[in-house]
Motif scaffolding. Structure first.
Motif, PDB file in Angstrom:
ATOM      1  N   SER A   1      59.181  71.907  30.722  1.00  0.00           N
ATOM      2  CA  SER A   1      60.262  72.904  31.221  1.00  0.00           C
ATOM      3  C   SER A   1      61.400  72.253  31.754  1.00  0.00           C
ATOM      4  N   ALA A   2      61.722  72.012  33.133  1.00  0.00           N
ATOM      5  CA  ALA A   2      62.581  71.229  33.479  1.00  0.00           C
ATOM      6  C   ALA A   2      62.401  69.838  33.192  1.00  0.00           C
TER       7      ALA A   2
ATOM      8  N   ARG B   1      69.007  69.098  13.442  1.00  0.00           N
ATOM      9  CA  ARG B   1      68.918  68.982  11.970  1.00  0.00           C
ATOM     10  C   ARG B   1      70.140  68.904  11.262  1.00  0.00           C
ATOM     11  N   GLU B   2      71.273  69.399  11.886  1.00  0.00           N
ATOM     12  CA  GLU B   2      72.626  69.462  11.101  1.00  0.00           C
ATOM     13  C   GLU B   2      73.202  67.933  11.395  1.00  0.00           C
ATOM     14  N   LEU B   3      72.612  67.366  12.521  1.00  0.00           N
ATOM     15  CA  LEU B   3      73.038  65.830  12.643  1.00  0.00           C
ATOM     16  C   LEU B   3      71.955  64.659  11.940  1.00  0.00           C
ATOM     17  N   GLY B   4      70.981  65.428  11.218  1.00  0.00           N
ATOM     18  CA  GLY B   4      70.354  64.588  10.185  1.00  0.00           C
ATOM     19  C   GLY B   4      68.966  64.039  11.188  1.00  0.00           C
ATOM     20  N   LEU B   5      68.682  64.411  12.314  1.00  0.00           N
ATOM     21  CA  LEU B   5      67.646  64.031  13.196  1.00  0.00           C
ATOM     22  C   LEU B   5      66.232  64.404  13.020  1.00  0.00           C
ATOM     23  N   ASP B   6      65.256  63.498  13.056  1.00  0.00           N
ATOM     24  CA  ASP B   6      64.104  63.899  12.826  1.00  0.00           C
ATOM     25  C   ASP B   6      63.462  64.748  14.142  1.00  0.00           C
ATOM     26  N   THR B   7      63.248  66.147  13.358  1.00  0.00           N
ATOM     27  CA  THR B   7      63.075  67.204  14.517  1.00  0.00           C
ATOM     28  C   THR B   7      62.082  68.076  14.102  1.00  0.00           C
ATOM     29  N   ARG B   8      61.111  68.480  14.679  1.00  0.00           N
ATOM     30  CA  ARG B   8      60.275  69.674  14.239  1.00  0.00           C
ATOM     31  C   ARG B   8      59.812  70.523  15.375  1.00  0.00           C
ATOM     32  N   LEU B   9      60.227  71.875  15.190  1.00  0.00           N
ATOM     33  CA  LEU B   9      59.991  72.928  16.026  1.00  0.00           C
ATOM     34  C   LEU B   9      58.671  73.715  15.637  1.00  0.00           C
ATOM     35  N   VAL B  10      57.773  74.014  16.681  1.00  0.00           N
ATOM     36  CA  VAL B  10      56.632  74.778  16.593  1.00  0.00           C
ATOM     37  C   VAL B  10      56.642  76.066  17.682  1.00  0.00           C
ATOM     38  N   GLU B  11      56.751  76.927  16.944  1.00  0.00           N
ATOM     39  CA  GLU B  11      56.593  78.188  17.831  1.00  0.00           C
ATOM     40  C   GLU B  11      55.008  78.912  17.951  1.00  0.00           C
ATOM     41  N   PHE B  12      54.871  79.301  19.193  1.00  0.00           N
ATOM     42  CA  PHE B  12      53.625  79.854  19.521  1.00  0.00           C
ATOM     43  C   PHE B  12      53.870  81.394  19.754  1.00  0.00           C
ATOM     44  N   GLU B  13      53.235  82.169  18.519  1.00  0.00           N
ATOM     45  CA  GLU B  13      53.418  83.453  18.707  1.00  0.00           C
ATOM     46  C   GLU B  13      53.057  84.253  20.116  1.00  0.00           C
ATOM     47  N   GLY B  14      53.476  85.005  20.971  1.00  0.00           N
ATOM     48  CA  GLY B  14      52.960  85.518  22.046  1.00  0.00           C
ATOM     49  C   GLY B  14      52.837  84.646  23.337  1.00  0.00           C
ATOM     50  N   ALA B  15      53.191  83.298  23.262  1.00  0.00           N
ATOM     51  CA  ALA B  15      52.887  82.299  24.238  1.00  0.00           C
ATOM     52  C   ALA B  15      53.997  82.418  25.199  1.00  0.00           C
ATOM     53  N   PRO B  16      53.545  82.446  26.618  1.00  0.00           N
ATOM     54  CA  PRO B  16      54.515  82.623  27.675  1.00  0.00           C
ATOM     55  C   PRO B  16      55.253  81.079  28.064  1.00  0.00           C
ATOM     56  N   HIS B  17      56.018  81.135  29.097  1.00  0.00           N
ATOM     57  CA  HIS B  17      56.377  79.760  29.599  1.00  0.00           C
ATOM     58  C   HIS B  17      55.382  79.090  30.329  1.00  0.00           C
ATOM     59  N   GLY B  18      55.212  77.843  30.046  1.00  0.00           N
ATOM     60  CA  GLY B  18      54.192  77.126  30.803  1.00  0.00           C
ATOM     61  C   GLY B  18      52.821  77.497  30.494  1.00  0.00           C
ATOM     62  N   PHE B  19      52.441  77.277  28.801  1.00  0.00           N
ATOM     63  CA  PHE B  19      51.340  77.591  28.369  1.00  0.00           C
ATOM     64  C   PHE B  19      50.360  76.381  28.481  1.00  0.00           C
ATOM     65  N   PHE B  20      50.535  75.070  29.227  1.00  0.00           N
ATOM     66  CA  PHE B  20      49.912  74.282  29.478  1.00  0.00           C
ATOM     67  C   PHE B  20      49.465  74.080  30.913  1.00  0.00           C
ATOM     68  N   ASN B  21      49.667  75.249  31.734  1.00  0.00           N
ATOM     69  CA  ASN B  21      49.103  75.576  32.972  1.00  0.00           C
ATOM     70  C   ASN B  21      47.733  75.855  32.848  1.00  0.00           C
ATOM     71  N   ASP B  22      47.012  76.073  31.855  1.00  0.00           N
ATOM     72  CA  ASP B  22      45.534  76.077  31.784  1.00  0.00           C
ATOM     73  C   ASP B  22      45.344  76.137  30.130  1.00  0.00           C
ATOM     74  N   ASP B  23      43.598  75.984  30.032  1.00  0.00           N
ATOM     75  CA  ASP B  23      43.207  75.790  28.810  1.00  0.00           C
ATOM     76  C   ASP B  23      43.374  77.210  28.214  1.00  0.00           C
ATOM     77  N   ASN B  24      43.887  77.209  27.011  1.00  0.00           N
ATOM     78  CA  ASN B  24      43.891  78.417  26.323  1.00  0.00           C
ATOM     79  C   ASN B  24      44.209  78.119  24.762  1.00  0.00           C
ATOM     80  N   PRO B  25      44.283  79.207  23.753  1.00  0.00           N
ATOM     81  CA  PRO B  25      44.168  78.805  22.656  1.00  0.00           C
ATOM     82  C   PRO B  25      45.773  78.202  22.158  1.00  0.00           C
ATOM     83  N   HIS B  26      46.747  78.740  22.801  1.00  0.00           N
ATOM     84  CA  HIS B  26      47.852  78.108  22.438  1.00  0.00           C
ATOM     85  C   HIS B  26      48.065  76.616  23.066  1.00  0.00           C
ATOM     86  N   ALA B  27      47.608  76.236  24.097  1.00  0.00           N
ATOM     87  CA  ALA B  27      47.522  74.847  24.658  1.00  0.00           C
ATOM     88  C   ALA B  27      46.583  73.833  23.659  1.00  0.00           C
ATOM     89  N   ALA B  28      45.458  74.559  23.267  1.00  0.00           N
ATOM     90  CA  ALA B  28      44.693  73.661  22.358  1.00  0.00           C
ATOM     91  C   ALA B  28      45.478  73.424  21.069  1.00  0.00           C
TER      92      ALA B  28
END
Length: 275
Positions: A143-144, A235-262
């Motif tokens: 987050s911040a 990516r436009e700058l040619g920098l190694d980057t990978r975005l992984v999206e988590f469908e339906g996951a809220p902000h702070g999904f590492f706040n507890d053990d859950n399938p998104h966090a796993a």
């Protein structure tokens, strides 16, 4: 120009509420309250906790964790930082979780970024004493803390092995609403939105280190569109980057053990290169 994005107060309440409760199978740090800079500045003390793996990886890899909390609250002992430190030390990484100065607690954005950079320099200088590699130091922000991680990682002397940015705020000029408009003014000490944009992670200098972006599609604090635009710019700058999206996951999904966090933990381990 993208449509303005408004901060959801319901999402703020949900994120704060999810910080309550214990961390399952939590590991205790081996070193507690290690001071990473002298003299200590006013505000939040420059401390970090060190989690040593029971079975270290053979490459001497280590990770610094930068906690979240909206630039106002938080600490190295926050629940998501402890959860990640426990899980990733179990995976063989030496992990350090750090504190930094925040708004109303010793500093604003410049001081926060300066603390993260100081912690990185301290950690790298001590790698040999901990039988760790100076070349395989990575950083993860939440987050911040993800905002601060990307800004600190772009410094010429950062030289990080890998960067992980979890549901970060990448365009401080782009959120609208009473609370969202106050935050950048406090962080940057100016009302100039152009300066907010230029000093946000998307508009500022970029780290050349391979970067993993993790973001939930149901994030009510920082819309996933911010991660998509940062991914596109890098990516436009040619920098190694990978975005992984988590469908339906809220902000702070590492706040507890859950399938998104796993699933996210698996992505982090892959990015950091398990041996």
């Amino acid at each position: 120009m993208p449509e303005p994005e408004r901060l959801s107060y319901r999402a703020v309440a949900a994120a704060l509420g999810s910080l309550l409760g214990p961390v399952p199978d939590e590991r205790a740090p081996r070193e507690v309250a290690v001071r990473y800079r002298h003299p200590s500045p006013r505000g939040v003390a420059p401390l970090l906790d060190v989690y040593a793996p029971a079975r270290p990886r053979g490459d001497g890899a280590s990770l610094l964790i930068v906690h979240g909390g909206g630039f106002f609250i938080g600490s190295r002992r926050m629940k998501p930082a402890r959860l990640l430190a426990s899980r990733l030390s179990d995976a063989g990484l030496a992990v350090a979780s750090l504190d930094y100065r925040m708004i109303l607690r010793g500093g604003r954005l410049d001081e926060s970024v300066d603390d993260v950079g100081a912690a990185l320099r301290f950690w790298r200088a001590g790698c040999a004493a901990r039988s760790l590699s100076r070349e395989r130091v990575s950083m993860l922000g939440l987050s911040a803390g993800a905002t601060l991680t990307l800004l600190a990682a772009a410094a010429p002397d950062a030289r990080l092995h890998r960067v992980v940015s979890c549901f970060g705020l990448y365009e401080l000029d782009h959120l609208h609403g009473p609370l969202a408009s106050v935050l950048p003014r406090l962080l940057f000490r100016t009302r100039d939105r152009a300066r907010w944009a230029a000093r946000s992670p998307r508009g500022a200098a970029q780290t050349a280190s391979p970067t993993l972006l993790l973001h939930g599609t149901a994030d009510g604090l920082v819309p996933v569109s911010q991660a998509r635009r940062l991914d596109a710019r890098r990516r436009e700058l040619g920098l190694d980057t990978r975005l992984v999206e988590f469908e339906g996951a809220p902000h702070g999904f590492f706040n507890d053990d859950n399938p998104h966090a796993a699933r996210a933990l698996e992505e982090i381990r892959l990015h950091l290169g398990e041996t």
